[in-house]
Design a protein around this motif. Structure first.
Motif, PDB file in Angstrom:
ATOM      1  N   UNK A 113       0.840  -1.210   0.000  1.00 41.36           N
ATOM      2  CA  UNK A 113       0.000   0.000   0.000  1.00 41.36           C
ATOM      3  C   UNK A 113       0.871   1.255   0.000  1.00 41.36           C
ATOM      4  N   UNK A 114       1.988   1.228   0.715  1.00 39.44           N
ATOM      5  CA  UNK A 114       2.840   2.417   0.719  1.00 39.44           C
ATOM      6  C   UNK A 114       3.538   2.605  -0.628  1.00 39.44           C
ATOM      7  N   UNK A 115       3.787   1.502  -1.349  1.00 40.07           N
ATOM      8  CA  UNK A 115       4.398   1.612  -2.683  1.00 40.07           C
ATOM      9  C   UNK A 115       3.381   1.936  -3.767  1.00 40.07           C
ATOM     10  N   UNK A 116       2.173   1.386  -3.645  1.00 41.76           N
ATOM     11  CA  UNK A 116       1.125   1.577  -4.660  1.00 41.76           C
ATOM     12  C   UNK A 116      -0.180   1.921  -3.951  1.00 41.76           C
ATOM     13  N   UNK A 117      -0.325   3.184  -3.479  1.00 41.10           N
ATOM     14  CA  UNK A 117      -1.492   3.565  -2.680  1.00 41.10           C
ATOM     15  C   UNK A 117      -2.834   3.426  -3.385  1.00 41.10           C
ATOM     16  N   UNK A 118      -2.854   3.378  -4.703  1.00 38.38           N
ATOM     17  CA  UNK A 118      -4.118   3.269  -5.439  1.00 38.38           C
ATOM     18  C   UNK A 118      -4.535   1.824  -5.699  1.00 38.38           C
ATOM     19  N   UNK A 119      -3.737   0.855  -5.289  1.00 40.12           N
ATOM     20  CA  UNK A 119      -4.017  -0.559  -5.521  1.00 40.12           C
ATOM     21  C   UNK A 119      -5.112  -1.022  -4.551  1.00 40.12           C
ATOM     22  N   UNK A 120      -6.334  -1.165  -5.071  1.00 35.56           N
ATOM     23  CA  UNK A 120      -7.473  -1.517  -4.213  1.00 35.56           C
ATOM     24  C   UNK A 120      -7.324  -2.895  -3.589  1.00 35.56           C
ATOM     25  N   UNK A 121      -6.752  -3.848  -4.309  1.00 33.77           N
ATOM     26  CA  UNK A 121      -6.538  -5.184  -3.759  1.00 33.77           C
ATOM     27  C   UNK A 121      -5.593  -5.140  -2.574  1.00 33.77           C
ATOM     28  N   UNK A 122      -4.522  -4.356  -2.701  1.00 35.09           N
ATOM     29  CA  UNK A 122      -3.561  -4.208  -1.608  1.00 35.09           C
ATOM     30  C   UNK A 122      -4.219  -3.525  -0.411  1.00 35.09           C
ATOM     31  N   UNK A 123      -5.055  -2.534  -0.676  1.00 37.34           N
ATOM     32  CA  UNK A 123      -5.767  -1.845   0.409  1.00 37.34           C
ATOM     33  C   UNK A 123      -6.686  -2.805   1.147  1.00 37.34           C
ATOM     34  N   UNK A 124      -7.410  -3.635   0.408  1.00 36.26           N
ATOM     35  CA  UNK A 124      -8.328  -4.591   1.037  1.00 36.26           C
ATOM     36  C   UNK A 124      -7.570  -5.607   1.885  1.00 36.26           C
ATOM     37  N   UNK A 125      -6.428  -6.082   1.385  1.00 40.87           N
ATOM     38  CA  UNK A 125      -5.628  -7.037   2.149  1.00 40.87           C
ATOM     39  C   UNK A 125      -5.090  -6.387   3.428  1.00 40.87           C
ATOM     40  N   UNK A 126      -4.601  -5.153   3.306  1.00 42.19           N
ATOM     41  CA  UNK A 126      -4.098  -4.445   4.480  1.00 42.19           C
ATOM     42  C   UNK A 126      -5.228  -4.205   5.481  1.00 42.19           C
ATOM     43  N   UNK A 127      -6.392  -3.837   4.995  1.00 42.58           N
ATOM     44  CA  UNK A 127      -7.545  -3.620   5.885  1.00 42.58           C
ATOM     45  C   UNK A 127      -7.886  -4.898   6.638  1.00 42.58           C
ATOM     46  N   UNK A 128      -7.894  -6.029   5.933  1.00 40.46           N
ATOM     47  CA  UNK A 128      -8.209  -7.310   6.561  1.00 40.46           C
ATOM     48  C   UNK A 128      -7.191  -7.653   7.650  1.00 40.46           C
TER      49      UNK A 128
END
Length: 131
Positions: free
Chosen positions: A59-74
């Motif tokens: 997420x810090x490397x690709x803040x717009x990556x929704x999949x990465x955001x969802x994984x981090x949120x989980x």
């Protein structure tokens, strides 16, 4: 959405916003201080959990990556559920960032999508279509 998930979603939105600001050389802005503290606290909590560390880095490397955001949120929500003190810290840090809203730490609703956010005042600009 349950309260832990809402805090996790807002936390991820702040991490993504912080990464975007950092990339744009805005780290000196008042809002970045809250974002940097939040990222470092999450990084410290995730230490030793390689999948969680990887999710935060993505997420810090690709803040717009929704999949990465969802994984981090989980993963953030899971860590919050496992550690009540960490959950309390996240709630406090997210609330502080929200309180600094007028100072550059606004949370972008497009990033948190369907999270419930409680505000005193809501302003809508532009066209609004509800279907």
């Amino acid at each position: 959405m349950d309260p832990v998930t809402a805090v996790a979603a807002a936390g991820v939105a702040l991490v993504a916003k912080g990464a975007l600001e950092s990339a744009a050389q805005e780290a000196g802005r008042a809002g970045w201080t809250s974002g940097a503290r939040l990222i470092e606290r999450i990084r410290a909590r995730f230490r030793g959990d390689s999948s969680a560390e990887t999710a935060l880095d993505q997420v810090t490397r690709a803040p717009d990556d929704e999949g990465a955001q969802q994984e981090l949120e989980r993963l953030l929500a899971a860590h919050m559920l496992l550690d009540r003190a960490f959950e309390d810290e996240m709630r406090t840090m997210v609330a502080e960032a929200a309180a600094a809203g007028g100072k550059g730490a606004q949370v972008n609703a497009a990033l948190i999508k369907n999270a419930q956010v409680f505000n005193d005042k809501v302003e809508v600009k532009g066209d609004w279509n509800v279907s």
